[in-house]
Design an enzyme around this catalytic site. Structure first.
Site, PDB file in Angstrom:
ATOM      1  CD  GLU A 153       9.560   0.230  -0.879  1.00  0.00           C
ATOM      2  OE1 GLU A 153      10.650   0.130  -1.457  1.00  0.00           O
ATOM      3  OE2 GLU A 153       9.000  -0.754  -0.340  1.00  0.00           O
ATOM      4  CG  PHE A 252      -6.039  -3.985   2.571  1.00  0.00           C
ATOM      5  CD1 PHE A 252      -5.987  -2.608   2.554  1.00  0.00           C
ATOM      6  CD2 PHE A 252      -4.884  -4.679   2.904  1.00  0.00           C
ATOM      7  CE1 PHE A 252      -4.808  -1.932   2.840  1.00  0.00           C
ATOM      8  CE2 PHE A 252      -3.706  -4.015   3.198  1.00  0.00           C
ATOM      9  CZ  PHE A 252      -3.664  -2.627   3.170  1.00  0.00           C
ATOM     10  CG  LEU A 253     -11.809  -8.281   2.601  1.00  0.00           C
ATOM     11  CD1 LEU A 253     -12.239  -9.725   2.363  1.00  0.00           C
ATOM     12  CD2 LEU A 253     -12.730  -7.336   1.821  1.00  0.00           C
ATOM     13  N   GLY A 256     -14.715  -0.515   9.134  1.00  0.00           N
ATOM     14  CA  GLY A 256     -14.433   0.446  10.202  1.00  0.00           C
ATOM     15  C   GLY A 256     -14.442   1.860   9.670  1.00  0.00           C
ATOM     16  N   GLY A 260      -6.876   5.771   5.420  1.00  0.00           N
ATOM     17  CA  GLY A 260      -6.303   7.116   5.530  1.00  0.00           C
ATOM     18  C   GLY A 260      -4.838   7.024   5.178  1.00  0.00           C
ATOM     19  CB  CYS A 263       0.051   5.651   0.474  1.00  0.00           C
ATOM     20  SG  CYS A 263       1.783   5.984   0.843  1.00  0.00           S
ATOM     21  CE  LYS A 266       1.193  10.374  -1.904  1.00  0.00           C
ATOM     22  NZ  LYS A 266       1.544   9.448  -2.965  1.00  0.00           N
ATOM     23  CE  LYS A 323      -0.538   0.417   8.772  1.00  0.00           C
ATOM     24  NZ  LYS A 323       0.194  -0.248   7.693  1.00  0.00           N
TER      25      LYS A 323
HETATM   26  N1  NAD Z   1       4.895   6.613   3.457  1.00  0.00           N
HETATM   27  C1  NAD Z   1       4.798   5.404   2.935  1.00  0.00           C
HETATM   28  O1  NAD Z   1       4.484   4.430   3.623  1.00  0.00           O
HETATM   29  C2  NAD Z   1       5.082   5.186   1.476  1.00  0.00           C
HETATM   30  C3  NAD Z   1       5.063   3.871   0.971  1.00  0.00           C
HETATM   31  C4  NAD Z   1       5.309   3.684  -0.389  1.00  0.00           C
HETATM   32  C5  NAD Z   1       5.541   4.770  -1.203  1.00  0.00           C
HETATM   33  N2  NAD Z   1       5.526   6.021  -0.674  1.00  0.00           N
HETATM   34  C6  NAD Z   1       5.767   7.163  -1.570  1.00  0.00           C
HETATM   35  O2  NAD Z   1       7.063   7.666  -1.296  1.00  0.00           O
HETATM   36  C7  NAD Z   1       7.065   9.093  -1.471  1.00  0.00           C
HETATM   37  C8  NAD Z   1       7.547   9.745  -0.191  1.00  0.00           C
HETATM   38  O3  NAD Z   1       6.587   9.512   0.809  1.00  0.00           O
HETATM   39  P1  NAD Z   1       6.901   9.825   2.338  1.00  0.00           P
HETATM   40  O4  NAD Z   1       5.739   9.374   3.109  1.00  0.00           O
HETATM   41  O5  NAD Z   1       8.244   9.285   2.669  1.00  0.00           O
HETATM   42  O6  NAD Z   1       6.972  11.438   2.271  1.00  0.00           O
HETATM   43  P2  NAD Z   1       7.560  12.421   3.371  1.00  0.00           P
HETATM   44  O7  NAD Z   1       6.852  13.695   3.164  1.00  0.00           O
HETATM   45  O8  NAD Z   1       7.516  11.748   4.708  1.00  0.00           O
HETATM   46  O9  NAD Z   1       9.096  12.595   2.985  1.00  0.00           O
HETATM   47  C9  NAD Z   1       9.549  13.380   1.935  1.00  0.00           C
HETATM   48  C10 NAD Z   1      10.925  13.936   2.335  1.00  0.00           C
HETATM   49  O10 NAD Z   1      11.536  14.513   1.186  1.00  0.00           O
HETATM   50  C11 NAD Z   1      12.239  15.676   1.602  1.00  0.00           C
HETATM   51  N3  NAD Z   1      12.443  16.535   0.416  1.00  0.00           N
HETATM   52  C12 NAD Z   1      11.536  17.269  -0.269  1.00  0.00           C
HETATM   53  N4  NAD Z   1      12.117  17.882  -1.297  1.00  0.00           N
HETATM   54  C13 NAD Z   1      13.424  17.547  -1.277  1.00  0.00           C
HETATM   55  C14 NAD Z   1      14.536  17.871  -2.082  1.00  0.00           C
HETATM   56  N5  NAD Z   1      14.422  18.680  -3.137  1.00  0.00           N
HETATM   57  N6  NAD Z   1      15.735  17.355  -1.770  1.00  0.00           N
HETATM   58  C15 NAD Z   1      15.873  16.533  -0.698  1.00  0.00           C
HETATM   59  N7  NAD Z   1      14.845  16.188   0.094  1.00  0.00           N
HETATM   60  C16 NAD Z   1      13.640  16.695  -0.179  1.00  0.00           C
HETATM   61  C17 NAD Z   1      11.347  16.278   2.656  1.00  0.00           C
HETATM   62  O11 NAD Z   1      12.067  17.174   3.494  1.00  0.00           O
HETATM   63  C18 NAD Z   1      10.855  15.031   3.390  1.00  0.00           C
HETATM   64  O12 NAD Z   1      11.698  14.708   4.470  1.00  0.00           O
HETATM   65  C19 NAD Z   1       5.639   9.480  -1.856  1.00  0.00           C
HETATM   66  O13 NAD Z   1       5.536   9.538  -3.259  1.00  0.00           O
HETATM   67  C20 NAD Z   1       4.819   8.339  -1.344  1.00  0.00           C
HETATM   68  O14 NAD Z   1       3.620   8.163  -2.039  1.00  0.00           O
HETATM   69  C21 NAD Z   1       5.321   6.264   0.640  1.00  0.00           C
END
Ligand code: NAD
Length: 449
Positions: A153, A252-253, A256, A260, A263, A266, A323
């Site tokens: 995603e 992305f240029l 500042g 953070g 994503c 990590k 952000k």
């Molecule tokens: N946040 C972003 O903008 C974004 C964008 C692209 C990809 N991602 C990726 O998507 C993944 C999720 O990111 P996020 O920011 O949504 O994380 P998040 O911590 O906000 O959400 C994770 C959710 O999963 C739930 N969860 C954990 N274990 C579970 C289980 N066993 N069964 C059911 N639910 C469970 C948690 O309660 C939590 O609500 C990560 O790998 C991240 O890198 C995030």
């Protein structure tokens, strides 16, 4: 006709994925193990701040295409495709913590009842799909057909709904024709963007490479920003001119406070570990990390330069989200700035349009830290105003009114929101990043050069 989908995890990525796939006509059962999240979402109350999300949530709950549950069995029984959207936070050693992913694999295994396509949407290190496959096979008990695919995603918090519904590309990593065609059935009818079909491991690597590259651009321009400061040059002019080259592009240029969020930091450190574990020299990416972590020090040095002694100085802080247009503070520079100023004895008045409550959980109010309801309230009687997030609402502040409220008119801008001449004309001392020593009070002659 819509497909039946199960989605594990309704955080920032999973919730947007759930409402958007329901909006496209699919039947979505979204599972989260947190009952408070499930209760709130089932009532139509979003658990995150994301533009456009509340409307889609309400709409799809009403149509019955979207429901939330804590029970994995509910989703597994009906789902043809099961998405993993659980968190993959960083471990102390920099590797991705895959405990949530493993837990879902263990949950799914005994619930298999016919062919299922299990899709990683969480961002994971290359070859995680092999581990998911191995875990399910080990625990499934009986032999059930299934595939593990990757469909990373690329949405950005703050514009996640738009990014999901109007993506630049969709990446499908699938090693079997059955998995490939199911995912093409899901996406092809609704999207006109390029769809990249590739192997599972390639898809996993594409996502981490994309984020590492974005992080590299930001650290690159921040490195140039430090040089600009020494040379009396404005980095925003350098960056925008460089970005006009079609081979480079302007995204992305922005110099500042650096990157953070949950994503980029990590995913960068996870990719570094994958590469190092495979004996590949990625010292360049280590520098990208190093430049980024030094940004907060650089900003705090400017605050000290502006205020000299920090103890008992009233500092208004505008923005704590990593952000704009999100309430997410994970990995935000504010998490470096707030405790250090608090520890130095400053009196902090913090305002963020959406993320205040999240910071408040980490740093509850006390006699030296309060939360304001507006930017102007945060600025009242302040010795300095510190900008940490580039929310649009800060750009349109009435500088004259702001100045009249403050005890000393000093702005330290970690996001280069303003033109130095404009803020100085309004009577402020203005400190920003990479705009040349020319903007600093200690060299007043150069202000007018
Ligand atoms: N946040 C972003 O903008 C974004 C964008 C692209 C990809 N991602 C990726 O998507 C993944 C999720 O990111 P996020 O920011 O949504 O994380 P998040 O911590 O906000 O959400 C994770 C959710 O999963 C739930 N969860 C954990 N274990 C579970 C289980 N066993 N069964 C059911 N639910 C469970 C948690 O309660 C939590 O609500 C990560 O790998 C991240 O890198 C995030």
């Amino acid at each position: 006709m819509g497909l039946k989908l199960g989605i594990f995890g309704t955080g920032y990525a999973g919730l947007v994925t759930s409402v958007c796939l329901a909006q496209l006509g699919h039947t979505v059962t979204a599972i989260d193990k947190d009952p408070d999240i499930v209760a709130s979402l089932s009532d139509g109350r979003p658990t995150i701040h994301e533009p456009g999300l509340p409307e889609l949530l309400t709409n799809n709950l009403q149509t019955g295409r979207l429901r939330f549950t804590t029970q994995a069995e509910d989703a597994m029984a009906a789902a043809e495709i099961v998405f993993l959207c659980v968190g993959t936070p960083p471990r102390a050693d920099g590797r991705a913590d895959l405990a949530q992913v493993e837990e879902v694999a263990r949950t799914i295994a005994p619930l298999l009842d016919g062919y299922k396509l299990i899709v990683e949407k969480s961002t994971v290190p290359a070859r995680t799909a092999d581990w998911i496959d191995w875990t399910i096979r080990r625990l499934a008990g009986r032999e059930h057909p299934f595939d593990v695919a990757s469909n990373p995603e690329f949405l950005r918090e703050g514009s996640a709904v738009r990014d999901f519904l109007q993506p630049d590309r969709i990446v499908i990593g699938a090693d079997s024709s059955r998995a490939r065609s199911l995912l093409l059935d899901l996406y092809e009818p609704s999207f006109e963007c390029p769809i990249v079909v590739t192997s599972v491991t390639t898809a996993e690597l594409i996502k981490q490479t994309a984020n590492a590259f974005l992080a590299t651009r930001i650290s690159f321009i921040n490195m140039i920003s430090d040089l600009c400061e020494k040379l009396g040059v404005d980095v925003t002019t350098v960056a925008s001119s460089v970005g006009l080259d079609s081979r480079i592009g302007g995204h992305f240029l922005s110099a500042g406070l650096g990157f953070g969020g949950s994503c980029l930091p990590k995913d960068l450190s996870s990719l570094i570990k994958v590469a190092e574990d495979n004996g590949v020299d990625v010292s360049m990416l280590r520098d990208v990390e190093h430049i980024n972590t030094a940004r907060v020090d650089r900003l705090l040095a400017k605050v000290e330069r502006a205020l000299w002694v920090l103890r008992d100085k009233v500092i208004g802080i505008l923005g704590v989200a990593f952000k704009p247009d999100t309430d997410d503070i994970r990995g935000a520079p504010s998490l470096g700035v707030v405790p250090r100023l608090h520890g130095a004895g400053s009196i902090l008045r913090i305002y963020d349009p959406a993320a205040g409550p999240n910071l408040q959980r980490l740093y509850p109010p006390d006699d030296r830290l309060t939360y304001a309801n507006s930017a102007l309230e945060a600025a009242r009687d302040a010795h300095a105003l510190l900008i940490l997030t580039d929310w649009n609402e800060f750009r349109s502040l009435d500088l004259g009114q702001l100045r009249s409220l403050m005890r000393t008119p000093i702005i330290v801008d970690g996001r280069n929101l303003f033109e130095p001449a404009q803020v100085q004309a309004a009577g402020f001392e203005y400190y920003s990043l990479g705009r040349g020593e020319a903007t600093l009070r200690v060299e007043p002659k150069r202000v007018y050069v």
